[in-house]
Scaffold this motif. Structure first.
Motif, PDB file in Angstrom:
ATOM      1  N   GLY A  24      67.883 -94.081 -38.336  1.00  0.00           N
ATOM      2  CA  GLY A  24      66.595 -94.578 -38.470  1.00  0.00           C
ATOM      3  C   GLY A  24      67.063 -95.695 -40.614  1.00  0.00           C
ATOM      4  O   GLY A  24      66.474 -95.600 -40.826  1.00  0.00           O
ATOM      5  N   GLY A  25      68.000 -96.532 -39.822  1.00  0.00           N
ATOM      6  CA  GLY A  25      68.551 -97.336 -40.578  1.00  0.00           C
ATOM      7  C   GLY A  25      69.468 -96.819 -42.156  1.00  0.00           C
ATOM      8  O   GLY A  25      69.352 -96.877 -43.154  1.00  0.00           O
ATOM      9  N   TRP A  26      69.933 -95.326 -42.272  1.00  0.00           N
ATOM     10  CA  TRP A  26      70.064 -94.490 -43.011  1.00  0.00           C
ATOM     11  C   TRP A  26      71.557 -94.182 -43.427  1.00  0.00           C
ATOM     12  O   TRP A  26      71.897 -93.348 -41.572  1.00  0.00           O
ATOM     13  CB  TRP A  26      69.289 -92.964 -43.259  1.00  0.00           C
ATOM     14  CG  TRP A  26      68.232 -93.596 -44.398  1.00  0.00           C
ATOM     15  CD1 TRP A  26      66.164 -94.080 -43.479  1.00  0.00           C
ATOM     16  CD2 TRP A  26      67.715 -93.820 -45.959  1.00  0.00           C
ATOM     17  NE1 TRP A  26      66.007 -94.207 -44.521  1.00  0.00           N
ATOM     18  CE2 TRP A  26      66.064 -94.031 -46.303  1.00  0.00           C
ATOM     19  CE3 TRP A  26      69.089 -92.928 -46.975  1.00  0.00           C
ATOM     20  CZ2 TRP A  26      65.648 -93.933 -47.326  1.00  0.00           C
ATOM     21  CZ3 TRP A  26      68.153 -93.348 -47.951  1.00  0.00           C
ATOM     22  CH2 TRP A  26      66.697 -93.535 -48.500  1.00  0.00           C
ATOM     23  N   GLY A  27      72.904 -93.932 -42.991  1.00  0.00           N
ATOM     24  CA  GLY A  27      73.955 -93.422 -42.834  1.00  0.00           C
ATOM     25  C   GLY A  27      73.614 -91.643 -44.304  1.00  0.00           C
ATOM     26  O   GLY A  27      73.081 -91.813 -45.225  1.00  0.00           O
ATOM     27  N   VAL A  28      73.769 -90.663 -43.720  1.00  0.00           N
ATOM     28  CA  VAL A  28      73.597 -89.394 -43.527  1.00  0.00           C
ATOM     29  C   VAL A  28      75.014 -88.317 -43.665  1.00  0.00           C
ATOM     30  O   VAL A  28      75.549 -89.211 -42.403  1.00  0.00           O
ATOM     31  CB  VAL A  28      72.502 -88.514 -42.722  1.00  0.00           C
ATOM     32  CG1 VAL A  28      71.926 -87.678 -43.549  1.00  0.00           C
ATOM     33  CG2 VAL A  28      71.234 -89.618 -43.323  1.00  0.00           C
ATOM     34  N   SER A  29      74.968 -87.834 -44.748  1.00  0.00           N
ATOM     35  CA  SER A  29      76.568 -87.747 -44.424  1.00  0.00           C
ATOM     36  C   SER A  29      76.327 -85.355 -45.412  1.00  0.00           C
ATOM     37  O   SER A  29      75.325 -86.006 -46.661  1.00  0.00           O
ATOM     38  CB  SER A  29      77.495 -88.083 -45.170  1.00  0.00           C
ATOM     39  OG  SER A  29      77.688 -87.867 -46.725  1.00  0.00           O
ATOM     40  N   LEU A  30      76.876 -84.859 -44.999  1.00  0.00           N
ATOM     41  CA  LEU A  30      76.735 -83.492 -45.060  1.00  0.00           C
ATOM     42  C   LEU A  30      78.124 -82.940 -45.476  1.00  0.00           C
ATOM     43  O   LEU A  30      78.714 -82.811 -44.256  1.00  0.00           O
ATOM     44  CB  LEU A  30      75.860 -82.628 -44.205  1.00  0.00           C
ATOM     45  CG  LEU A  30      75.183 -80.954 -44.348  1.00  0.00           C
ATOM     46  CD1 LEU A  30      75.531 -81.003 -46.065  1.00  0.00           C
ATOM     47  CD2 LEU A  30      74.827 -80.160 -43.789  1.00  0.00           C
ATOM     48  N   ARG A  31      78.384 -82.277 -46.543  1.00  0.00           N
ATOM     49  CA  ARG A  31      79.784 -81.684 -46.969  1.00  0.00           C
ATOM     50  C   ARG A  31      79.679 -80.508 -47.404  1.00  0.00           C
ATOM     51  O   ARG A  31      79.139 -79.820 -48.343  1.00  0.00           O
ATOM     52  CB  ARG A  31      81.146 -82.640 -47.689  1.00  0.00           C
ATOM     53  CG  ARG A  31      82.076 -82.212 -48.350  1.00  0.00           C
ATOM     54  CD  ARG A  31      82.708 -82.649 -49.109  1.00  0.00           C
ATOM     55  NE  ARG A  31      84.169 -83.307 -48.803  1.00  0.00           N
ATOM     56  CZ  ARG A  31      84.685 -82.424 -49.655  1.00  0.00           C
ATOM     57  NH1 ARG A  31      84.075 -80.796 -50.369  1.00  0.00           N
ATOM     58  NH2 ARG A  31      86.359 -82.252 -49.826  1.00  0.00           N
ATOM     59  N   GLY A  32      80.712 -79.893 -46.368  1.00  0.00           N
ATOM     60  CA  GLY A  32      80.256 -77.959 -46.895  1.00  0.00           C
ATOM     61  C   GLY A  32      81.788 -77.941 -47.594  1.00  0.00           C
ATOM     62  O   GLY A  32      82.823 -78.024 -46.715  1.00  0.00           O
ATOM     63  N   GLU A  33      82.165 -77.146 -48.792  1.00  0.00           N
ATOM     64  CA  GLU A  33      83.697 -76.663 -49.160  1.00  0.00           C
ATOM     65  C   GLU A  33      82.973 -74.685 -49.985  1.00  0.00           C
ATOM     66  O   GLU A  33      82.393 -74.583 -50.128  1.00  0.00           O
ATOM     67  CB  GLU A  33      83.975 -77.329 -50.591  1.00  0.00           C
ATOM     68  CG  GLU A  33      85.179 -77.128 -50.257  1.00  0.00           C
ATOM     69  CD  GLU A  33      86.087 -77.660 -51.485  1.00  0.00           C
ATOM     70  OE1 GLU A  33      87.340 -77.650 -52.928  1.00  0.00           O
ATOM     71  OE2 GLU A  33      85.165 -79.068 -52.055  1.00  0.00           O
ATOM     72  N   MET A  34      84.622 -74.666 -48.489  1.00  0.00           N
ATOM     73  CA  MET A  34      84.469 -72.544 -49.367  1.00  0.00           C
ATOM     74  C   MET A  34      85.552 -72.502 -49.874  1.00  0.00           C
ATOM     75  O   MET A  34      86.574 -73.002 -49.485  1.00  0.00           O
ATOM     76  CB  MET A  34      83.725 -72.476 -48.071  1.00  0.00           C
ATOM     77  CG  MET A  34      83.655 -70.203 -48.042  1.00  0.00           C
ATOM     78  SD  MET A  34      83.130 -69.602 -46.161  1.00  0.00           S
ATOM     79  CE  MET A  34      84.315 -70.483 -45.465  1.00  0.00           C
ATOM     80  N   ASP A  35      85.606 -71.585 -50.245  1.00  0.00           N
ATOM     81  CA  ASP A  35      87.047 -70.574 -51.049  1.00  0.00           C
ATOM     82  C   ASP A  35      87.268 -69.960 -50.233  1.00  0.00           C
ATOM     83  O   ASP A  35      86.216 -68.605 -49.955  1.00  0.00           O
ATOM     84  CB  ASP A  35      86.486 -70.326 -52.496  1.00  0.00           C
ATOM     85  CG  ASP A  35      87.645 -69.597 -52.947  1.00  0.00           C
ATOM     86  OD1 ASP A  35      88.167 -69.134 -52.074  1.00  0.00           O
ATOM     87  OD2 ASP A  35      87.232 -69.034 -53.972  1.00  0.00           O
ATOM     88  N   ALA A  36      88.135 -69.562 -49.525  1.00  0.00           N
ATOM     89  CA  ALA A  36      88.989 -69.292 -48.742  1.00  0.00           C
ATOM     90  C   ALA A  36      88.986 -67.286 -48.979  1.00  0.00           C
ATOM     91  O   ALA A  36      88.946 -66.537 -47.470  1.00  0.00           O
ATOM     92  CB  ALA A  36      90.453 -69.627 -47.851  1.00  0.00           C
TER      93      ALA A  36
END
Length: 307
Positions: free
Chosen positions: A84-96
């Protein structure tokens, strides 16, 4: 002579997508042989699934061990798409090594509306929103104006950052209920001016270039410092610095050609630092001084390797 945590760093750059990056550093302390080396490998990759782009990576120790599960340090992943005209991103980071929680960043950007949104959260003990902010941009008579309200959910503190930039003048105002700060940068020909002011501190910086001489002045209510840098010839530059406490330092830089240089910084009764840059190699020697006596040396060596 001792080696600090950054005494040796050899970085192997990524020559193509998917190749790992290896860094080797020296850990704190004294070690015999190669026991002090702390090699780390970073690997990342990317793929796509329909309209969703995926990026992912892992940071892992590289050392002989029978416990392979102890090697991974961090894992991360990012998914991005347009809707819908939006650039969307989701980033996740975890201590292994501590998989009880993950840090999340959700970004949404609409170029047509000149609007971006960001939410940061964690998953430890449920979904916990830490911070939310938005940035709205406006073009005003050739200048760029930005409005950036921010709210910290953990501390329950809110502020807003207002920005103005017309090329020669940049103004940044940060305001909350408890504090206000303004930063103004302005360029006049060969002179750069910067003023930072808040209720607790006011500071002025002036940087002026005149032929082969550069003058940098930093002044606040408690501290004043001036540096005069003189380009003696094509290969030599000398820069003495003095402050209101009477502290003096002198920096000498000698160009050796082919992206190589030798820089020595002397602080009487304090230290002597020598940096030698030779293409991909960088070596630093820090020598504490007591009068004219050198009490020891810390050596830092780094090489960038790309293949």
């Amino acid at each position: 002579m001792k080696f600090s945590a950054l005494a040796l760093a050899s970085i192997i750059g990524v020559a193509a997508a998917g190749r790992p990056q290896l860094s080797i550093s020296v850990r704190d302390g004294n070690f015999d042989g190669l026991d002090g080396l702390d090699p780390t490998i970073n690997w990342s990759g990317s793929s796509s699934s329909g309209d969703v782009n995926l990026d992912y990576g892992i940071e892992s120790a590289v050392r002989p061990t029978s416990d392979i599960a102890s090697l991974p340090r961090n894992v991360w992943g990012k998914a991005s798409t347009k809707a819908g005209g939006w650039g969307v991103s989701l980033r996740g980071e975890m201590d292994a090594q501590d998989r009880s929680s993950a840090d999340l960043e959700l970004d949404a950007d609409n170029e047509d509306a000149d609007l971006s949104l960001r939410l940061t959260a964690s998953t430890g003990g449920g979904f916990n929103v830490r911070r939310v902010e938005a940035t709205k941009g406006l073009d005003l008579d050739g200048a760029r104006v930005t409005i950036n309200p921010r709210y910290n959910m953990e501390s329950e503190e809110a502020d807003v950052v207002l920005g103005y930039d017309n090329g020669n003048t940049n103004v940044r105002l940060t305001a909350s209920a408890d504090n206000q700060e303004v930063n103004i940068k302005h360029k006049i020909d060969n002179t750069n001016l910067e003023l930072t002011a808040s209720a607790d501190n006011q500071e002025v910086k002036i940087d002026h270039q005149m032929d082969n001489t550069n003058i940098r002045l930093t002044a606040s209510a408690d501290n004043q410092e001036v540096t005069i840098s003189q380009q003696v010839d094509a290969n030599n530059r000398v820069s003495p610095t003095i402050n209101n406490r009477g502290d003096i330092s002198v920096e000498w830089e000698r160009s050796l050609g082919d992206d190589s240089a030798l820089t020595a910084t002397l602080k009487p009764n304090d230290s002597l630092n020598v940096e030698w840059r030779d293409n991909a190699w960088t070596a630093n020697v820090d020598m504490p001084m007591d009068g004219s006596n050198i009490s020891g040396a810390n050596v830092h060596i780094k090489r960038d390797v790309t293949f």
